[in-house]
Design a protein around this motif. Sequence first.
Motif, PDB file in Angstrom:
ATOM      1  N   UNK A  73      -0.298   5.757  43.576  1.00  0.00           N
ATOM      2  CA  UNK A  73      -1.604   6.237  43.148  1.00  0.00           C
ATOM      3  C   UNK A  73      -2.103   5.386  41.993  1.00  0.00           C
ATOM      4  N   UNK A  74      -3.416   5.110  42.054  1.00  0.00           N
ATOM      5  CA  UNK A  74      -4.088   4.341  41.019  1.00  0.00           C
ATOM      6  C   UNK A  74      -5.343   5.110  40.636  1.00  0.00           C
ATOM      7  N   UNK A  79      -9.479   8.351  42.127  1.00  0.00           N
ATOM      8  CA  UNK A  79      -8.055   8.081  42.290  1.00  0.00           C
ATOM      9  C   UNK A  79      -7.889   7.603  43.726  1.00  0.00           C
ATOM     10  N   UNK A  80      -6.993   6.635  43.906  1.00  0.00           N
ATOM     11  CA  UNK A  80      -6.776   6.069  45.235  1.00  0.00           C
ATOM     12  C   UNK A  80      -5.290   6.033  45.507  1.00  0.00           C
ATOM     13  N   UNK A  81      -4.966   6.209  46.764  1.00  0.00           N
ATOM     14  CA  UNK A  81      -3.547   6.124  47.103  1.00  0.00           C
ATOM     15  C   UNK A  81      -3.303   5.103  48.183  1.00  0.00           C
ATOM     16  N   UNK A  82      -2.139   4.497  48.084  1.00  0.00           N
ATOM     17  CA  UNK A  82      -1.691   3.562  49.093  1.00  0.00           C
ATOM     18  C   UNK A  82      -0.397   4.105  49.655  1.00  0.00           C
ATOM     19  N   UNK A 121      -3.943   1.171  52.070  1.00  0.00           N
ATOM     20  CA  UNK A 121      -4.783   2.039  51.258  1.00  0.00           C
ATOM     21  C   UNK A 121      -5.335   3.133  52.157  1.00  0.00           C
ATOM     22  N   UNK A 122      -5.481   4.326  51.591  1.00  0.00           N
ATOM     23  CA  UNK A 122      -5.996   5.449  52.361  1.00  0.00           C
ATOM     24  C   UNK A 122      -7.475   5.608  52.065  1.00  0.00           C
TER      25      UNK A 122
END
Lengths: 150, 150, 83, 83
Positions: free
Chosen positions: B47-48, B120-123, B132-133
């Motif tokens: 998560x970023x 927020x982004x998740x891979x 990446x989702x």
Amino acid sequence: MYRITEEPLSADAVAQAVTVPEAGGVAVFLGVVRNNTAGRGVVALEYEAHVPMAEAKLKEIGEAVYGRWPGVRQVVILHRIGRLSVGEASVAIGVSAAHRQDAFEACQYAIDTVKRIVPIWKRELFEDGSAWVGLQGESPPPGWKAGDGR
Amino acid sequence: MYRITEEPLSADAVAQAVTVPEAGGVAVFLGVVRNNTAGRGVVALEYEAHVPMAEAKLKEIGEAVYGRWPGVRQVVILHRIGRLSVGEASVAIGVSAAHRQDAFEACQYAIDTVKRIVPIWKRELFEDGSAWVGLQGESPPPGWKAGDGR
Amino acid sequence: MRVPVALFARYREAVGRGRVEVEVAAGATVEDVWAALARAHPVLMPYRPHTLFAVGTDYVEADRPVRAGEEVACFPPVSGGGA
Amino acid sequence: MRVPVALFARYREAVGRGRVEVEVAAGATVEDVWAALARAHPVLMPYRPHTLFAVGTDYVEADRPVRAGEEVACFPPVSGGGA
């Protein structure tokens, strides 16, 4: 896991018990002793249960959840009995599911049904007395004497 | 309490943070890393976040909860970033209220809104790659070359 | 036959203990057990309208026959679960 | 004016770093900043349709003017929150 216990309950205990690798959402509900009932100061609560029947009913509720929400992975329902102070949890429910909507719905169904069918009773201890909670009066109705009735 | 953190999250931490003497119901939601996405095995998630904006959005969500559910007493929303293994919580939300219905509704609103607006982004890290989702493809569309477009 | 009766919450307190026995005729129903209980402990009489009955781990209706060896539980509406 | 641009997730990876600067005319909009960014980093071009923009801690529309000293963030649709 469906249990009546005298030990303190925690959110972690139920969350960890329902966390499984294929579940992405965990909903937890804690019923906590409030410091007042309708404005009257509560010092503590005492819970009493018909233990074997209560555990059987908790299990029935869990099985009903699996039947109604196929996406639910794990259900845990714990209810504490004995004397509880303000801020302590009387009931802890954890539900995990692949998707969060199922977890929320099932958790809410579980607590609603616990309150409706599980043979547990609570007495509120106030600063100046105590009272069983429920439909019936705190004691036989005013004016009633042994020998009245049938 | 609205925070983006690299530390592990726990149900107890949010439950305790929202437990106040006048609240009788505590609802907790944990979003947990699943071992698969559409059947493809997931090893971990990364998560970023746009941290200052994400924390501001978490606070906005909490304030919206207090506005919509006057019975809500406390709201805590934590989101973890960095690399998470299967079974670890990426988000932890706690809501306390005088009555449980408010706690459930507000908790569900909070997680729905977190997913919708918080930057927020998740891979997903699979055994054989990563992605990446989100709405966009994993990479520029097939056939696209630098210089295409406008 | 002698039937053991389990009492909970205010019923237990009213009677002073959580387990009593009553004597009823063979073929008696849960209602007959209650009647014998209330005769022995009249303090319980006014509670009848909201009283719940169980045998083993299941709720039962008052017209259910009681078999030898079964225990009948009598208790008020439940109030567990917190807020 | 020089405008700092913050990039996240696949945008950051595509460009190779999370912070760049672009040169735009005074009075430029967010869309103009994007155009300058995409000229410098054409790999970003196909992402435009789903791109979100923020200034400070707020989402902004592409037609919002950018003032000197503001940072523009560009990023893909969000995907936080777990299940």
